[in-house]
Write a protein that holds these residues in place. Structure first.
Motif, PDB file in Angstrom:
ATOM      1  N   ALA A   1     -19.560   8.226   2.562  1.00 60.38           N
ATOM      2  CA  ALA A   1     -18.172   7.831   2.328  1.00 60.38           C
ATOM      3  C   ALA A   1     -17.784   6.741   3.317  1.00 60.38           C
ATOM      4  CB  ALA A   1     -17.254   9.036   2.500  1.00 60.38           C
ATOM      5  N   HIS A   2     -16.984   5.795   2.829  1.00 58.66           N
ATOM      6  CA  HIS A   2     -16.571   4.659   3.649  1.00 58.66           C
ATOM      7  C   HIS A   2     -15.083   4.387   3.440  1.00 58.66           C
ATOM      8  CE1 HIS A   2     -20.840   3.867   4.058  1.00 58.66           C
ATOM      9  NE2 HIS A   2     -20.921   4.008   2.753  1.00 58.66           N
ATOM     10  N   PRO A   3     -14.351   4.122   4.519  1.00 58.58           N
ATOM     11  CA  PRO A   3     -12.946   3.750   4.347  1.00 58.58           C
ATOM     12  C   PRO A   3     -12.850   2.406   3.628  1.00 58.58           C
ATOM     13  CG  PRO A   3     -13.612   3.552   6.654  1.00 58.58           C
ATOM     14  CD  PRO A   3     -14.773   4.115   5.912  1.00 58.58           C
ATOM     15  N   LEU A   4     -11.864   2.268   2.731  1.00 59.18           N
ATOM     16  CA  LEU A   4     -11.694   1.012   2.000  1.00 59.18           C
ATOM     17  C   LEU A   4     -10.462   0.242   2.453  1.00 59.18           C
ATOM     18  CD1 LEU A   4     -12.460   1.622  -1.793  1.00 59.18           C
ATOM     19  CD2 LEU A   4     -13.739   0.274  -0.144  1.00 59.18           C
ATOM     20  N   LEU A   5      -9.293   0.850   2.239  1.00 63.89           N
ATOM     21  CA  LEU A   5      -8.050   0.156   2.560  1.00 63.89           C
ATOM     22  C   LEU A   5      -6.904   1.133   2.600  1.00 63.89           C
ATOM     23  CD1 LEU A   5      -6.168  -0.282  -0.263  1.00 63.89           C
ATOM     24  CD2 LEU A   5      -8.079  -1.739  -0.784  1.00 63.89           C
ATOM     25  N   THR A   6      -5.767   0.630   3.046  1.00 64.61           N
ATOM     26  CA  THR A   6      -4.539   1.408   3.055  1.00 64.61           C
ATOM     27  C   THR A   6      -3.543   0.703   2.155  1.00 64.61           C
ATOM     28  OG1 THR A   6      -4.943   2.169   5.308  1.00 64.61           O
ATOM     29  CG2 THR A   6      -2.682   2.343   4.495  1.00 64.61           C
ATOM     30  N   ILE A   7      -3.019   1.431   1.201  1.00 70.08           N
ATOM     31  CA  ILE A   7      -2.000   0.887   0.292  1.00 70.08           C
ATOM     32  C   ILE A   7      -0.644   1.188   0.902  1.00 70.08           C
ATOM     33  CG2 ILE A   7      -0.967   1.100  -1.996  1.00 70.08           C
ATOM     34  CD1 ILE A   7      -3.781   1.944  -3.006  1.00 70.08           C
ATOM     35  N   SER A   8       0.134   0.149   1.117  1.00 68.33           N
ATOM     36  CA  SER A   8       1.464   0.365   1.701  1.00 68.33           C
ATOM     37  C   SER A   8       2.547  -0.308   0.877  1.00 68.33           C
ATOM     38  CB  SER A   8       1.492  -0.107   3.149  1.00 68.33           C
ATOM     39  OG  SER A   8       1.050  -1.445   3.247  1.00 68.33           O
TER      40      SER A   8
ATOM     41  N   SER B   1       6.763   0.162  -3.992  1.00 65.23           N
ATOM     42  CA  SER B   1       7.052   0.772  -5.291  1.00 65.23           C
ATOM     43  C   SER B   1       5.821   1.495  -5.842  1.00 65.23           C
ATOM     44  CB  SER B   1       7.504  -0.294  -6.300  1.00 65.23           C
ATOM     45  OG  SER B   1       6.411  -1.056  -6.755  1.00 65.23           O
ATOM     46  N   ASN B   2       6.081   2.534  -6.618  1.00 64.42           N
ATOM     47  CA  ASN B   2       4.977   3.269  -7.248  1.00 64.42           C
ATOM     48  C   ASN B   2       4.176   2.363  -8.170  1.00 64.42           C
ATOM     49  OD1 ASN B   2       5.065   5.805  -6.094  1.00 64.42           O
ATOM     50  ND2 ASN B   2       6.562   6.576  -7.566  1.00 64.42           N
ATOM     51  N   GLU B   3       4.858   1.488  -8.896  1.00 62.39           N
ATOM     52  CA  GLU B   3       4.157   0.602  -9.828  1.00 62.39           C
ATOM     53  C   GLU B   3       3.187  -0.298  -9.068  1.00 62.39           C
ATOM     54  OE1 GLU B   3       2.678  -0.253 -13.218  1.00 62.39           O
ATOM     55  OE2 GLU B   3       4.285   1.211 -13.034  1.00 62.39           O
ATOM     56  N   ALA B   4       3.619  -0.849  -7.933  1.00 60.24           N
ATOM     57  CA  ALA B   4       2.734  -1.706  -7.133  1.00 60.24           C
ATOM     58  C   ALA B   4       1.565  -0.901  -6.579  1.00 60.24           C
ATOM     59  CB  ALA B   4       3.516  -2.371  -6.006  1.00 60.24           C
ATOM     60  N   ARG B   5       1.820   0.337  -6.179  1.00 59.04           N
ATOM     61  CA  ARG B   5       0.741   1.201  -5.681  1.00 59.04           C
ATOM     62  C   ARG B   5      -0.303   1.434  -6.767  1.00 59.04           C
ATOM     63  NH1 ARG B   5       3.431   6.162  -2.269  1.00 59.04           N
ATOM     64  NH2 ARG B   5       4.259   4.903  -0.575  1.00 59.04           N
ATOM     65  N   PHE B   6       0.157   1.780  -7.971  1.00 61.47           N
ATOM     66  CA  PHE B   6      -0.778   2.063  -9.053  1.00 61.47           C
ATOM     67  C   PHE B   6      -1.482   0.801  -9.547  1.00 61.47           C
ATOM     68  CE2 PHE B   6       1.364   6.165  -9.113  1.00 61.47           C
ATOM     69  CZ  PHE B   6       0.275   7.008  -9.270  1.00 61.47           C
ATOM     70  N   GLU B   7      -0.849  -0.347  -9.412  1.00 60.33           N
ATOM     71  CA  GLU B   7      -1.534  -1.604  -9.749  1.00 60.33           C
ATOM     72  C   GLU B   7      -2.713  -1.818  -8.801  1.00 60.33           C
ATOM     73  OE1 GLU B   7       1.143  -4.947  -9.910  1.00 60.33           O
ATOM     74  OE2 GLU B   7       2.398  -3.962 -11.415  1.00 60.33           O
ATOM     75  N   GLN B   8      -2.496  -1.580  -7.503  1.00 60.07           N
ATOM     76  CA  GLN B   8      -3.588  -1.711  -6.534  1.00 60.07           C
ATOM     77  C   GLN B   8      -4.694  -0.703  -6.819  1.00 60.07           C
ATOM     78  OE1 GLN B   8      -1.094  -1.766  -2.764  1.00 60.07           O
ATOM     79  NE2 GLN B   8      -2.719  -3.198  -2.229  1.00 60.07           N
ATOM     80  N   ILE B   9      -4.306   0.517  -7.131  1.00 62.19           N
ATOM     81  CA  ILE B   9      -5.293   1.549  -7.452  1.00 62.19           C
ATOM     82  C   ILE B   9      -6.064   1.156  -8.710  1.00 62.19           C
ATOM     83  CG2 ILE B   9      -5.586   3.957  -8.188  1.00 62.19           C
ATOM     84  CD1 ILE B   9      -3.146   4.585  -6.300  1.00 62.19           C
TER      85      ILE B   9
END
Length: 162
Positions: free
Chosen positions: A36-43, A46-54
């Motif tokens: 397992a490797h760390p990738l990034l932190t989503i900050s 808005s929920n929509e922006a979070r799910f777009e990144q995901i």
């Protein structure tokens, strides 16, 4: 919530999430070799922006399943963030159609802080990566203990629930 009778062992790429109200840590790993490797932190705010990144991460990494750290008290009882985390996991499943496994995340942030301190990462540098290293710890727990059980890091995936 009934337990799944038997779930196949996860295979292939897994993305793990350390859900938080302000930030979501993300890690990537391979179930067959248990890395397992760390990738990034989503900050994103808005929920929509979070799910777009995901969504972009899912398109890039093509995971076979997702693991979400389930926050509970040390005694295993749920608290207010547990319900929000479950909602996040249900949204992941609904949007992306992948199995979502719950993983006990008790002390994952403490472990992440300890690992970063060992690596001499402190202060602002530590804060910037703490959530993704916590997601890495969640993913290690998932690979080591599985995800079939209740409130001990092994709940069935949402897709296996009635």
């Amino acid at each position: 919530m009934p337990e799944a009778a038997h779930l196949p062992a996860p295979t292939g790429t897994t993305l793990a999430f350390d859900f938080g109200l302000a930030r979501i840590g993300v890690a990537e790993g391979d179930a067959e070799v248990g890395t397992a490797h760390p990738l990034l932190t989503i900050s994103a705010s808005s929920n929509e922006a979070r799910f777009e990144q995901i969504g972009r991460l899912i398109a890039e990494w093509q995971p076979r399943q997702l693991a979400v750290g389930l926050p509970v008290h040390v005694d295993g009882s749920e608290h207010e963030t547990t319900a929000l985390c479950r909602r996040f996991g249900h949204r992941l499943h609904g949007r992306f159609g992948l199995p979502v496994y719950w993983v006990d995340e008790r002390l994952s942030s403490v472990l992440a802080a300890s690992l970063l301190a060992e690596a001499q990462v402190f202060g602002r540098k530590q804060k910037a990566v703490l959530d993704q290293v916590a997601a890495q710890a969640i993913l290690h727990t998932f690979f080591e203990t599985g995800a079939v059980g209740r409130f001990n890091g092994r709940l069935p995936p949402i897709s296996a629930l009635p």
